[in-house]
Each structure stands twice: as C-alpha cells, then as structure tokens.
Design a protein around this motif. Structure first.
Motif, PDB file in Angstrom:
ATOM      1  N   GLU A  54       0.847  -1.193   0.000  1.00 30.22           N
ATOM      2  CA  GLU A  54       0.000   0.000   0.000  1.00 30.22           C
ATOM      3  C   GLU A  54       0.887   1.249   0.000  1.00 30.22           C
ATOM      4  N   LEU A  55       0.631   2.123  -0.946  1.00 29.88           N
ATOM      5  CA  LEU A  55       1.385   3.379  -1.061  1.00 29.88           C
ATOM      6  C   LEU A  55       0.555   4.499  -0.431  1.00 29.88           C
ATOM      7  N   GLU A  56       0.968   4.939   0.726  1.00 31.07           N
ATOM      8  CA  GLU A  56       0.226   5.978   1.446  1.00 31.07           C
ATOM      9  C   GLU A  56       0.676   7.369   0.999  1.00 31.07           C
ATOM     10  N   GLU A  57      -0.318   8.253   0.813  1.00 29.97           N
ATOM     11  CA  GLU A  57      -0.071   9.636   0.420  1.00 29.97           C
ATOM     12  C   GLU A  57       0.836   9.708  -0.811  1.00 29.97           C
ATOM     13  N   PHE A  58       0.517   8.910  -1.791  1.00 32.11           N
ATOM     14  CA  PHE A  58       1.330   8.902  -3.009  1.00 32.11           C
ATOM     15  C   PHE A  58       1.065  10.181  -3.799  1.00 32.11           C
ATOM     16  N   PRO A  59       2.112  10.896  -4.238  1.00 37.51           N
ATOM     17  CA  PRO A  59       1.929  12.154  -4.983  1.00 37.51           C
ATOM     18  C   PRO A  59       1.120  11.943  -6.261  1.00 37.51           C
ATOM     19  N   GLY A  60       0.055  12.684  -6.410  1.00 40.01           N
ATOM     20  CA  GLY A  60      -0.770  12.568  -7.606  1.00 40.01           C
ATOM     21  C   GLY A  60      -1.799  11.468  -7.540  1.00 40.01           C
ATOM     22  N   GLY A  61      -1.774  10.653  -6.493  1.00 38.72           N
ATOM     23  CA  GLY A  61      -2.785   9.633  -6.315  1.00 38.72           C
ATOM     24  C   GLY A  61      -2.665   8.475  -7.292  1.00 38.72           C
ATOM     25  N   ALA A  62      -3.779   7.727  -7.436  1.00 32.72           N
ATOM     26  CA  ALA A  62      -3.789   6.520  -8.273  1.00 32.72           C
ATOM     27  C   ALA A  62      -3.553   6.846  -9.738  1.00 32.72           C
ATOM     28  N   ALA A  63      -4.066   7.982 -10.210  1.00 37.83           N
ATOM     29  CA  ALA A  63      -3.906   8.338 -11.622  1.00 37.83           C
ATOM     30  C   ALA A  63      -2.430   8.496 -11.974  1.00 37.83           C
ATOM     31  N   ARG A  88       7.486  13.673 -11.346  1.00 35.71           N
ATOM     32  CA  ARG A  88       8.792  13.863 -10.690  1.00 35.71           C
ATOM     33  C   ARG A  88       8.706  13.502  -9.216  1.00 35.71           C
ATOM     34  N   CYS A  89       7.653  13.913  -8.550  1.00 40.26           N
ATOM     35  CA  CYS A  89       7.513  13.609  -7.125  1.00 40.26           C
ATOM     36  C   CYS A  89       7.210  12.125  -6.910  1.00 40.26           C
ATOM     37  N   GLY A  90       6.407  11.534  -7.805  1.00 39.87           N
ATOM     38  CA  GLY A  90       6.148  10.104  -7.706  1.00 39.87           C
ATOM     39  C   GLY A  90       7.412   9.291  -7.904  1.00 39.87           C
ATOM     40  N   ALA A  91       8.255   9.710  -8.850  1.00 41.96           N
ATOM     41  CA  ALA A  91       9.526   9.031  -9.080  1.00 41.96           C
ATOM     42  C   ALA A  91      10.442   9.169  -7.863  1.00 41.96           C
ATOM     43  N   GLU A  92      10.373  10.330  -7.204  1.00 45.19           N
ATOM     44  CA  GLU A  92      11.154  10.516  -5.976  1.00 45.19           C
ATOM     45  C   GLU A  92      10.651   9.581  -4.881  1.00 45.19           C
ATOM     46  N   TYR A  93       9.352   9.444  -4.775  1.00 39.33           N
ATOM     47  CA  TYR A  93       8.737   8.560  -3.776  1.00 39.33           C
ATOM     48  C   TYR A  93       9.185   7.106  -3.988  1.00 39.33           C
ATOM     49  N   LEU A  94       9.217   6.671  -5.256  1.00 41.44           N
ATOM     50  CA  LEU A  94       9.535   5.282  -5.582  1.00 41.44           C
ATOM     51  C   LEU A  94      11.027   5.054  -5.823  1.00 41.44           C
ATOM     52  N   LYS A  95      11.835   6.122  -5.679  1.00 41.64           N
ATOM     53  CA  LYS A  95      13.294   6.026  -5.810  1.00 41.64           C
ATOM     54  C   LYS A  95      13.684   5.467  -7.179  1.00 41.64           C
ATOM     55  N   MET A  96      13.235   6.149  -8.198  1.00 43.36           N
ATOM     56  CA  MET A  96      13.475   5.723  -9.576  1.00 43.36           C
ATOM     57  C   MET A  96      14.620   6.527 -10.185  1.00 43.36           C
ATOM     58  N   ALA A  97      15.829   6.358  -9.635  1.00 40.79           N
ATOM     59  CA  ALA A  97      17.009   7.092 -10.085  1.00 40.79           C
ATOM     60  C   ALA A  97      17.737   6.296 -11.163  1.00 40.79           C
ATOM     61  N   GLY A  98      18.712   6.975 -11.792  1.00 41.52           N
ATOM     62  CA  GLY A  98      19.506   6.316 -12.821  1.00 41.52           C
ATOM     63  C   GLY A  98      19.303   6.956 -14.182  1.00 41.52           C
ATOM     64  N   ASP A  99      20.234   6.697 -15.075  1.00 39.86           N
ATOM     65  CA  ASP A  99      20.157   7.263 -16.430  1.00 39.86           C
ATOM     66  C   ASP A  99      18.901   6.765 -17.137  1.00 39.86           C
ATOM     67  N   ASN A 100      18.213   7.736 -17.758  1.00 44.06           N
ATOM     68  CA  ASN A 100      16.996   7.451 -18.529  1.00 44.06           C
ATOM     69  C   ASN A 100      15.887   6.837 -17.689  1.00 44.06           C
ATOM     70  N   ASN A 101      16.030   6.873 -16.374  1.00 46.64           N
ATOM     71  CA  ASN A 101      14.931   6.469 -15.512  1.00 46.64           C
ATOM     72  C   ASN A 101      14.000   7.671 -15.338  1.00 46.64           C
ATOM     73  N   LEU A 102      12.939   7.511 -14.582  1.00 46.03           N
ATOM     74  CA  LEU A 102      11.903   8.550 -14.553  1.00 46.03           C
ATOM     75  C   LEU A 102      12.396   9.849 -13.910  1.00 46.03           C
ATOM     76  N   ILE A 103      13.226   9.754 -12.891  1.00 40.24           N
ATOM     77  CA  ILE A 103      13.750  10.984 -12.281  1.00 40.24           C
ATOM     78  C   ILE A 103      14.574  11.754 -13.297  1.00 40.24           C
ATOM     79  N   ASP A 104      15.412  11.069 -14.013  1.00 45.34           N
ATOM     80  CA  ASP A 104      16.265  11.716 -15.012  1.00 45.34           C
ATOM     81  C   ASP A 104      15.426  12.376 -16.105  1.00 45.34           C
ATOM     82  N   LEU A 105      14.418  11.685 -16.602  1.00 45.50           N
ATOM     83  CA  LEU A 105      13.594  12.227 -17.677  1.00 45.50           C
ATOM     84  C   LEU A 105      12.786  13.444 -17.219  1.00 45.50           C
ATOM     85  N   THR A 106      12.186  13.358 -16.057  1.00 38.36           N
ATOM     86  CA  THR A 106      11.381  14.490 -15.567  1.00 38.36           C
ATOM     87  C   THR A 106      12.257  15.685 -15.204  1.00 38.36           C
ATOM     88  N   GLU A 107      13.455  15.449 -14.730  1.00 41.25           N
ATOM     89  CA  GLU A 107      14.366  16.557 -14.425  1.00 41.25           C
ATOM     90  C   GLU A 107      14.723  17.327 -15.691  1.00 41.25           C
TER      91      GLU A 107
END
Length: 600
Positions: A54-63, A88-107
């Motif tokens: 269960e992801l509590e207080e997930f940024p942006g919700g289920a959508a 970007r905030c959801g990727a931060e929550y899920l720790k999606m770092a790395g080249d061409n990962n979601l944090i990189d793309l949204t940044e």
C-alpha cells in the motif's frame, strides 16, 4: 518471461504476483518490471516479501501511479506541464534514479520548462509548476522543484516588462508554507529581488486582512435580524399604547386610524417580502464569494500568517516603498489583536513612513495605535534626538494631525493629552501648532471635565510659543490667564539666561560679514552685516550689534533694548532720529542656518 511479454499483461492483470493499493484502488501488477525501475519496491520486497503493498499519500494519487506503472512496463508515456510535477515527485517517492529512468527524464523536462520561461520572460509556466507542486506532500520537498521555480520567478520578475495579473493572483493563492519558502529563497542574488518580494508579500497579507474584514461584516449582518426583532417588539408596544388611547376618542377618528394602520401594515409586509427576497439573493451571492475566497486564501489564523510572512522577509526588504497607510493600519490592528511577534518591526516601519501618510489615512488610524508608533519611533531614535530633523518631523506630523482632528470635531480631550504626551518634550521646536489644536478643542463648545481640561493645558508649553501666540492665548481665554503670564515670564527668563555681561554666550559660533557698499539710513552710512551661526529653535543665540564696530559713528556703550520678536534696538546711537535701528535676526533650518539683519 521477458519484459516485452509482460507488457501484454499490464492492462489485463493476468499472471499478477503483486497488488499495489493506492487511495483504496487495487492494481494487479508484476514484481519484475517494478523491481527493475524502482528501488523502493526492491526494499519493500527485501523487508517483508509481501504480495500486497500500500502506497500511502502517493503524490498525484492513483492516476499518477498508473502512468508510472506504464513506464515501468516500458510503455510510452506523455510528460507534459500538467503532469511533470506529479511524475517527478512520484519518481522521488519510488526512488526511480539512474540514467533514462523517470527521475532523469522528468528533471530534463523541468529544466526545459524553466529555461524556456526565463528566455521568454513568461512567469505563467513556472507559476503553474509551483501551484501543482504545492499539494504533492513531502516528496515535493525532496525533489526540490519549488526552490528552482522560486529562483526562476524572481529572476523573470526583476527583468523589464509587465507581470501578468492572473499569474500574480496564482502566486497569492499559494499555501502559507510555500509562500514562506518563496520569501526565504529571495535575496540570495542581491537586493534586486527584494522590491518584487515586498509587493508580493504585502498583497498576500492584504488578502488575509480582507478575509477578517469580510468575516466581521458577515457577523454584523447576522446581528441585524435580532436588532430588527427588537425594533418590531418596540413598535408593537407603541401600537398597543396608541390603540388604548384611541378607544377614548371619537368613533370616526378611530376608523380613520385603523385604516391608516392597516395600510401601514400592508406596506410593511410588502417591504419585508421585498427585503427577504433581496436578502436571499445577497446571501446566495455572499456564499458564492465566500466559497471562492476560501479556496484562494491561506487557512491559518491571521496572526500566524502575519508573523510567518513578515518573519520570512529579509531585513532590507523595502516594505515602506510599496505599502499604504491603510495597509499598515490593518497590519498593526491585527498584530495587536493576535499578539504577534512582528509588531515591533511593524511599528518601526510605520514610524519611518509616518510623514508620508495622507491626512485621511492618519484620521483612520486609532489613537492608541498612533501612540504606539510614536513611542516606538522615539525609542529607536534615542535620547539625544531632540535636536534632529527627524524628531521635529515626527512632532510636526502629530501636532498637525491633532489640529486636523480638532478642526473636524473628532478629537477628544483624552486623545489629545495622550497623543501630545507620546512625543518627547524636547522633540518640539515650537508649541504653536499644538496650542492651536488645544485652543480649537477647548473652544468648540463641548463639555469637557475639569481634569481633562487641565491635562490639555498641561500638554502645551506656552513658553515655547511665539509672542503672537501668547497674545492670542491671552485674548481668546482658552487657557487660564495665570498660565499665559507664567509662560511669558518663563520665556523672558530663558532669554535673559543667554546673556552674560551684556553679551551672548557662544559668540564664536557667529561670524559677521559685511556688504561691500554701505547703505544710507537716517542720514548715516550703515553697513549691512549678516551672520552665519549654529543653533536650532529656542536654543539659537542672537549676536548683539555691539562688540563689532559697524561704522565710525557707532557707540558700543549705548543702551540696547531687547525685542521679544528677536531683535535689538539702539535708541542712543542715532540721536538725530526718533527711531532706533532695529535688527531682527531670522533663523531657518533645523540644525544650522543663516541669520540676516533688517534695519530701518
């Protein structure tokens, strides 16, 4: 099973081995694609090995999570201004770092938006990002989107060009926490950011003050029906009394009275129906405005908002350049009502701009608040400020304000005494204006208790007034004759104390200069001296004409007679005339000036 094969089961949920719950909605997914993209899911699997997360207080919700899940399955996603902050905030929550990962793309997408806005000098996309990020919770703090946007906002604002009013209005809707962060982030690149920050902060607070004002009006409107009921009861009682008296009158008169009362009642009922309809429409309109206002304003109490906003502003923020007298009045009233810690800073601010207040703004300022402003300003000036120009400006503002109030008939003796006493005694170079205000108050015809009259009289030092003012006080009779006479004696004694053996002290401060060509007065050649000296107000020294030989016929031992207007007459120096030479030394300036002579 390859990742390409798993994409087929993303929508169907077949062969799902993990359930993700977001905002109560269950999503049947697969561990493998989630583990590849997200370190968060790896950590959860290692700790618990659960098949449901269960992801509590997930940024942006289920959508938002559904879009991120599609990205984990290598499905193509659209990144836009509307969703980049959530992703970007959801990727931060899920720790999606790395080249061409979601944090990189949204940044990279955020950098493009901000860079493009700065180049086009458009605040709209940046403010849109701030507004969307403000509601995304702790993940937004870790992503540090706000700080980058704040710096871009102030950079664009300080460049030439007009800022869109709609964009500014969106900044004014920011939650208090985010506005506080915006204020604290300014000033790092120099003072050029402080002026727009001052404008934004004062408007942000004005909305809060307006909220309190509207609430007070609403409460007053709620009290109106109660007052109306009391008036109706009183009218019914009067009506009953009238009916009892009419019974004893003649029958024709009674019939006429009943007809008039019936007509009056019908008119009242019609008026009440009309009022009820109007009140209903007004009430609906007020409710709509109130709902809109609640969406646009911070939810915290006014005192907390005021303290946090003022406290977040850098010290050199030029608030005095952008605020009005009405704004500072509302701020001081709120700071007093809620016992705000920022009140000393507001009082200092009000004192610095007191001379800029318009007459109407000063009249709206409550006297206790004005007393606090003067006392705070005097304390900031220090004990030796009596001879300064700032001190005389302060006293002049208050004295003229008292005179305006007295002329308008809106000044009480108690207010006069308190306001006059709030100015230190040595700040006034003259009490003439203060006396005029006191005279206007005492001769207005209003009944004033003896103790308050005494306080008004004691607030004015007549010995520091012009001779013409003393004469006026004696003629008008506003002050007791004994007080006027004592003031004249004090004035004479003070002037005599300046004289030492027929000469005046500090003679070295005065240097006489002479015109190159003497003028002929009363059959004699008389030089035209003038004096440059140092002095202020009643402490200025006047140089007698003897001791410096102005012409060969001048007798230094002749008798001199001092004039209360500031001149000297020598009746023995010119025996061939029935008038003596008279010197009137005139002073101008607050801390040094030029004395000029006049002769006839």
């Amino acid at each position: 099973m390859s990742l390409q094969d798993l994409m087929k089961y993303r929508d169907s949920g077949e062969l799902s081995d993990v359930t993700i719950v977001v905002e109560g909605e269950e999503l049947k997914l697969h561990k493998f694609p989630l583990y590849i993209k997200s370190d968060y899911f790896k950590e959860v699997a290692a700790e618990s090995g659960k098949d449901q997360v269960e992801l509590e207080e997930f940024p942006g919700g289920a959508a938002c999570f559904k879009v991120i899940a599609d990205f984990c399955y290598n499905k193509k996603i659209d990144i836009s201004l509307e969703n980049v902050a959530q992703l970007r905030c959801g990727a931060e929550y899920l720790k999606m770092a790395g080249d061409n990962n979601l944090i990189d793309l949204t940044e990279r997408y955020l950098d493009d938006i901000i860079r493009s806005a700065q180049m086009s000098r458009s605040l709209s996309p940046i403010v849109d990002l701030i507004s969307r990020t403000a509601c995304l919770g702790p993940a937004a703090e870790e992503a540090k989107i706000a700080e980058r946007c704040f710096a871009a906002v102030m950079d664009v604002w300080t460049k030439p060009g007009r800022v869109d009013a709609l964009v500014v209005d969106r900044l004014l809707r920011l939650p208090l926490d985010w506005f506080e962060r915006l204020a604290k982030s300014c000033g790092s690149e120099g003072e050029r950011q402080l002026r727009p920050l001052a404008e934004l902060a004062t408007r942000y607070l004005h909305r809060v003050f307006q909220r309190d004002t509207d609430l007070q009006k609403q409460q007053q409107q709620q009290k109106k029906p109660e007052k109306k009921k009391e008036q109706e009861k009183s009218a019914e009682k009067e009506k009953d009394d009238d009916d009892a008296g009419e019974e004893a009158a003649e029958e024709p008169q009674q019939e006429q009275q009943e007809a008039r009362e019936e007509q009056q009642q019908q008119e009242e009922e019609a008026g009440e129906a009309s009022d009820a309809e109007a009140d209903g429409g007004d009430k609906k309109k007020q409710q709509q405005q109130q709902q809109q206002q609640q969406q646009n304003e911070p939810k915290e109490p006014t005192g907390e908002v005021l303290d946090r906003v003022i406290g977040s502003l850098p010290e050199p923020t030029p608030l005095a350049e952008v605020i009005s007298g009405d704004w500072i009045r509302l701020a001081l009233l709120a700071s007093e009502q809620y016992s705000c810690q920022c009140r000393p800073r507001l009082l200092q601010l009000a004192g610095n701009m007191l001379h800029r207040f318009r007459q109407e703004e000063l009249k709206q300022m409550p006297s206790p608040v004005l007393c606090d402003i003067v006392s705070s300003t005097a304390a900031a000036m220090g004990g030796d400020a009596g001879a300064s120009g700032e001190a005389q400006v302060l006293s002049g503002v208050i004295d003229n304000h008292l005179l305006d109030l007295a002329r308008a008939g809106s000044l009480t003796a108690e207010e006069f005494a308190k306001l006059a006493a709030s100015v230190p005694a040595d700040y006034r170079a003259s009490h003439d204006t203060l006396y005029e205000a006191a005279e206007t108050l005492l001769t207005a015809g209003e009944s004033i208790p003896d103790d308050q009259q005494k306080a008004v009289v004691e607030a004015v030092d007549l010995s520091r007034c012009e001779v013409s003012t003393l004469q006026r006080a004696l003629d008008k009779g506003a002050f007791p004759a004994k007080v006027v006479c004592q003031a004249a004696i004090d004035l004479a004694q003070r002037q005599q104390s300046l004289q030492v053996d027929g000469k005046f002290a500090r003679r070295e401060d005065f240097k006489p200069t002479f015109s190159s060509s003497p003028s002929r007065r009363y059959g004699r050649n008389v030089a035209s001296p003038s004096y440059d000296g140092i002095g202020a107000g009643y402490s200025s020294y006047r140089e007698p004409i003897y001791g410096s030989k102005f012409d060969s016929d001048f007798d230094a031992s002749s008798g001199l007679r001092y004039s209360a207007l500031g001149g000297y007459s020598d009746t023995a120096a010119y025996p061939d005339t029935d008038r003596g030479a008279r010197l009137d030394f005139q002073y101008s300036g607050a801390s040094g000036g030029r004395y000029s002579s006049r002769k006839w």
